[in-house]
Each structure stands twice: as structure tokens, then as C-alpha cells.
Write a protein that holds these residues in place. Structure first.
Motif, PDB file in Angstrom:
ATOM      1  N   PHE A  92     -68.136  17.386  37.049  1.00 30.10           N
ATOM      2  CA  PHE A  92     -69.534  17.775  37.218  1.00 30.10           C
ATOM      3  C   PHE A  92     -70.049  18.485  35.970  1.00 30.10           C
ATOM      4  O   PHE A  92     -69.337  19.271  35.339  1.00 30.10           O
ATOM      5  N   GLU A  93     -71.311  18.219  35.632  1.00 30.21           N
ATOM      6  CA  GLU A  93     -71.918  18.826  34.439  1.00 30.21           C
ATOM      7  C   GLU A  93     -71.893  20.352  34.497  1.00 30.21           C
ATOM      8  O   GLU A  93     -71.718  21.014  33.484  1.00 30.21           O
ATOM      9  N   GLU A  94     -72.073  20.901  35.699  1.00 35.18           N
ATOM     10  CA  GLU A  94     -72.038  22.356  35.866  1.00 35.18           C
ATOM     11  C   GLU A  94     -70.694  22.934  35.407  1.00 35.18           C
ATOM     12  O   GLU A  94     -70.634  23.993  34.780  1.00 35.18           O
ATOM     13  N   GLU A  95     -69.614  22.238  35.709  1.00 33.95           N
ATOM     14  CA  GLU A  95     -68.284  22.704  35.297  1.00 33.95           C
ATOM     15  C   GLU A  95     -68.151  22.711  33.776  1.00 33.95           C
ATOM     16  O   GLU A  95     -67.547  23.614  33.202  1.00 33.95           O
ATOM     17  N   LYS A  96     -68.693  21.710  33.157  1.00 29.70           N
ATOM     18  CA  LYS A  96     -68.633  21.621  31.692  1.00 29.70           C
ATOM     19  C   LYS A  96     -69.556  22.637  31.027  1.00 29.70           C
ATOM     20  O   LYS A  96     -69.299  23.089  29.926  1.00 29.70           O
ATOM     21  N   ARG A  97     -70.644  22.986  31.717  1.00 30.47           N
ATOM     22  CA  ARG A  97     -71.617  23.924  31.155  1.00 30.47           C
ATOM     23  C   ARG A  97     -71.160  25.375  31.293  1.00 30.47           C
ATOM     24  O   ARG A  97     -71.198  26.143  30.332  1.00 30.47           O
ATOM     25  N   THR A  98     -70.710  25.754  32.487  1.00 36.05           N
ATOM     26  CA  THR A  98     -70.390  27.165  32.717  1.00 36.05           C
ATOM     27  C   THR A  98     -68.907  27.486  32.574  1.00 36.05           C
ATOM     28  O   THR A  98     -68.549  28.635  32.357  1.00 36.05           O
ATOM     29  N   GLY A  99     -68.050  26.479  32.723  1.00 38.82           N
ATOM     30  CA  GLY A  99     -66.610  26.709  32.628  1.00 38.82           C
ATOM     31  C   GLY A  99     -66.070  27.439  33.838  1.00 38.82           C
ATOM     32  O   GLY A  99     -66.825  27.825  34.739  1.00 38.82           O
ATOM     33  N   GLN A 100     -64.746  27.610  33.850  1.00 38.88           N
ATOM     34  CA  GLN A 100     -64.076  28.278  34.960  1.00 38.88           C
ATOM     35  C   GLN A 100     -62.641  28.610  34.567  1.00 38.88           C
ATOM     36  O   GLN A 100     -62.121  28.081  33.591  1.00 38.88           O
ATOM     37  N   PRO A 101     -62.010  29.479  35.337  1.00 36.73           N
ATOM     38  CA  PRO A 101     -60.615  29.817  35.028  1.00 36.73           C
ATOM     39  C   PRO A 101     -59.660  28.705  35.476  1.00 36.73           C
ATOM     40  O   PRO A 101     -59.914  28.005  36.461  1.00 36.73           O
ATOM     41  N   PHE A 102     -58.587  28.577  34.726  1.00 39.71           N
ATOM     42  CA  PHE A 102     -57.484  27.693  35.060  1.00 39.71           C
ATOM     43  C   PHE A 102     -56.201  28.502  34.916  1.00 39.71           C
ATOM     44  O   PHE A 102     -56.116  29.374  34.044  1.00 39.71           O
ATOM     45  N   ILE A 103     -55.238  28.227  35.748  1.00 39.13           N
ATOM     46  CA  ILE A 103     -53.937  28.897  35.692  1.00 39.13           C
ATOM     47  C   ILE A 103     -52.892  27.822  35.396  1.00 39.13           C
ATOM     48  O   ILE A 103     -52.887  26.766  36.040  1.00 39.13           O
ATOM     49  N   VAL A 104     -52.004  28.102  34.446  1.00 38.99           N
ATOM     50  CA  VAL A 104     -51.013  27.122  34.019  1.00 38.99           C
ATOM     51  C   VAL A 104     -49.606  27.651  34.282  1.00 38.99           C
ATOM     52  O   VAL A 104     -49.295  28.798  33.948  1.00 38.99           O
TER      53      VAL A 104
END
Length: 123
Positions: free
Chosen positions: A19-31
Motif C-alpha cells: 500500500f502507498e501509505e506504507e511506503k509513504r509513512t513507513g513502519q517498524p520491522f523486527i528481524v
């Protein structure tokens, strides 16, 4: 021999998602990364050059997750796994889990994760 090095809970901020919103605002990821190797040489030498330097492993994974946006976390996990296998020839196998705790799912959930595993084939 199959000893393990485990790196868990590496926190990164990225811009991955369909989704464009995800690319625009970003979010945390855990690896989470698990590396299988024979650590006998490193244990005998007591030299970090004879093992997988987990600080460098963390930096590599962080660089990929915080790098260019991808649609799928499958792509991100695969890139980390493939890079680890290339950079550390002593690895027998690696498993990379990418957690997406704020995935855009309209229901309550505990976790969403994708796991990529790579291993060397013995001739």
C-alpha cells in the motif's frame, strides 16, 4: 557440526508494503536471524575472524530493511538471507524472520512474519 548464532529482535524502520501509505509513512520491522555453522575453529582460535561477526550481521540486515522500499517482506527476508550466505562462506544455513507488527490487517493479531531459509547443498 551445526552450532548456531542467533540475533533476535533487531529493530528497524522501513518503508515496505503493497500500500502507498506504507511506503509513504513507513513502519517498524523486527528481524530475527539464525545462522548455522561449525564454530569449532572460532572456539579454538578465539578470533572473531573465524566466525560470523554478529555486529556486522546486524548492520547488514539493518541496512537492507532501512534501504529501498519493497512491496513484500518476502523480498526483504530473501535479500538478507542471500547476502549472509554470500558474505559468510562458513555458514551451513541461515534463517531470517521479518516481523511486521503494524501490518495493515483490519483484525486483532499477535504477529505477522515471513521466514526465508537458505542452505548450502553438499555435492
Amino acid at each position: 557440526m551445526a552450532d548456531r548464532i542467533e540475533l533476535t529482535g533487531l529493530e528497524c524502520f522501513g518503508y515496505h508494503g503493497v500500500f502507498e501509505e506504507e511506503k509513504r509513512t513507513g513502519q517498524p520491522f523486527i528481524v530475527d536471524i539464525t545462522c548455522w555453522l561449525d564454530s569449532t575453529p572460532a572456539a579454538a582460535s578465539d578470533n572473531v575472524a573465524d566466525t560470523v561477526h554478529y555486529g556486522e550481521l546486524a548492520e547488514m540486515a539493518h541496512r537492507i530493511v532501512t534501504g529501498p522500499a519493497r512491496d513484500l517482506i518476502e523480498t526483504v527476508a530473501a535479500e538478507i538471507a542471500d547476502t549472509a550466505m554470500k558474505e559468510w562462506p562458513i555458514l551451513h544455513a541461515v534463517e531470517v524472520t521479518i516481523h511486521k507488527p503494524l501490518a495493515p490487517i483490519g483484525l486483532a493479531f499477535a504477529d505477522v512474519a515471513v521466514v526465508a531459509r537458505r542452505s548450502r547443498r553438499k555435492a
